[in-house]
Write an enzyme that holds these catalytic residues in place. Structure first.
Site, short mmCIF file in Angstrom:
data_model
loop_
_atom_site.label_atom_id
_atom_site.label_comp_id
_atom_site.label_asym_id
_atom_site.label_seq_id
_atom_site.Cartn_x
_atom_site.Cartn_y
_atom_site.Cartn_z
N TYR A 178 8.38 -6.67 2.50
CA TYR A 178 9.27 -6.10 1.49
C TYR A 178 10.72 -6.27 1.98
CZ TYR A 178 12.03 -2.40 -0.64
OH TYR A 178 13.04 -1.70 -1.24
N ARG B 165 13.83 21.22 6.39
CA ARG B 165 14.08 19.98 7.13
C ARG B 165 13.07 19.75 8.25
NH1 ARG B 165 16.73 19.45 11.52
NH2 ARG B 165 18.20 21.15 11.19
N LYS C 123 5.62 4.75 -5.30
CA LYS C 123 4.83 3.80 -6.09
C LYS C 123 3.50 4.44 -6.52
CE LYS C 123 8.17 0.89 -4.95
NZ LYS C 123 9.09 1.53 -4.06
N ASP D 80 1.89 -1.20 6.16
CA ASP D 80 2.40 -0.61 4.91
C ASP D 80 1.32 -0.83 3.86
OD1 ASP D 80 3.59 -0.27 2.40
OD2 ASP D 80 5.56 -0.89 3.11
#
Ligand code: PLP
Length: 395
Positions: free
Chosen positions: A105, A51, A202, A177
């Protein structure tokens, strides 16, 4: 300390690899261990624990991403949204304001207008192609500006150079982005941006088999973002890190093919009588084609288009295609078609979609790695079938 490499083709394969190799392994092993033996670390964030985003698998992937985007450091996250939300929650605190492009988005738009607004972080939306209008939107606590390199699903291209210089001259943090362009086509840090974000789900991974995110920037920013991610908990599992790294090795080859294929497909579609409009920055008809040609190494694998017959024709067209898969998401090996009004932008109200220029019939296409000729042939036969159906219904 791993070696530095000059060319992107070399970086995607070799950057960040452990040196010396672990037991001689050409492909570094996956360190699938939740925790590591205590070795005298004096800071919480240095304890070796998945983590805390610091296993050798995370470190190697972060170093590779930093090299590819031309940043000092990078951190990976459990999804693109984990990367975006954690970064915004590091850069902004309650009472701060964000300037953001008005056609982001859908998930990012919702995060800004819902969750961040609930936390007292407000967003002022801007037309990212109209720099003269930005100064008026500044407030005393505006801290950052957020855009996408190419917007989803209309492939609009902001005045990216103006965004970076506006941020510098007004003391704002600039965030972009870069999911659609990828570092193969555009590297924002080289143009003055502070932080680059990705949905690595992606193109970066490129195989549609993981969900992941990434943030790239200066050592100081990435350390702050990593510490916040350590507490928010959106860490990427080492096995997903391995798949991500494996996908990155073919990034340049894949994206160059997709650049070429998407351009040919966009041109082919534009010539068909059943098509009303094609949105692709590589077409001369794109309003910012010249800017894209100047800034980008390639125009990307994403395009969108509308049929003359609107949403009913879009439905019929999609039903007649046989090769593309009808699915949301993008950037993988398989060519995908989706109607954003029904998927990625379903969260927006019909009015908000209309205002953003996203019609109900708009189709978004993610060009995959299949034969360009075969994809185009299939699209044309489906368009012909729609045209025939319209002709039959009017006789
Ligand atoms: N940014 C862009 C441009 C996207 O298209 C998406 C997802 O479609 C995201 C961010 C969110 O990424 P993820 O689904 O990996 O959380």
């Amino acid at each position: 300390m791993s070696r530095t490499f000059k060319q992107l083709e070399t970086k995607v394969v070799r950057a960040g690899q452990p040196d010396p190799r672990v037991l001689g392994a050409v492909v570094p092993p996956i360190f699938q261990s939740a925790m590591f033996e205590y070795a005298g670390e004096s800071s919480y964030h240095d304890l070796k624990y998945i983590r805390l985003n610091n296993t050798p698998t995370h470190a190697a992937l972060g170093a590779k991403l930093a090299a590819i985007e031309g940043g000092e450091a990078a951190v990976v996250a459990a999804s693109g949204m984990a990367a975006i939300s954690t970064t915004l929650l590091t850069v902004l605190t309650p009472g701060d304001r964000l300037l953001a492009q008005d056609c982001l988005y859908g998930g990012t738009h919702d995060l800004l207008t819902r969750e961040l607004a609930e936390l007292g972080i407000e967003t002022d939306f801007i037309d990212a192609d109209a720099p003269d209008s930005w100064e008026r939107r500044l407030r005393p606590r505006t801290r950052a500006i957020y855009v996408e390199t190419l917007t989803n699903p209309l492939l609009q291209l902001a005045d990216l150079e103006a965004v970076a210089s506006f941020a510098r001259s007004h003391g704002l943090v600039s965030l972009v982005d870069n999911t659609f362009a990828t570092p193969v086509n555009f590297r924002p840090l080289e143009h003055g941006f502070d932080l680059v974000l990705h949905s690595a789900t992606k193109f970066l991974n490129g195989h549609s088999d993981i969900v992941a995110g990434a943030v790239i920037g200066s050592v100081a920013w990435i350390q702050r973002i990593t510490h916040r991610l350590n507490h928010l908990g959106g860490s990427l599992d080492p096995h997903a890190c391995f798949l991500f790294d494996r996908g990155l090795k073919t990034l340049v080859l894949r994206v160059r093919h997709q650049n070429q294929s998407a351009r040919l497909i966009a041109r082919g579609l534009e010539q068909h009588p059943a098509i009303a409009r094609v949105n692709y920055p590589g077409l001369e008809s794109h309003p910012r084609h010249e800017r894209a040609a100047r800034l980008f190494g390639g125009f990307g694998g994403m395009l969108s288009f509308e049929l003359t017959g609107g949403a009913p024709a879009a439905d019929r067209f999609i039903a007649h295609t046989t090769l593309p898969i009808v699915a949301p998401s993008l950037g993988g090996a398989e060519t995908l078609l989706t109607r954003p009004a029904l998927t990625s932008h379903l969260g927006l109200s019909p009015e908000a979609r209309h205002k953003a220029g996203i019609s109900d019939g708009l189709i978004r296409m993610s060009v995959g790695l299949e034969s360009t000729d075969e994809i185009l042939e299939d699209l044309v036969q489906a368009l012909d079938a729609v045209g025939t159906a319209v002709a039959e219904s009017t006789t």
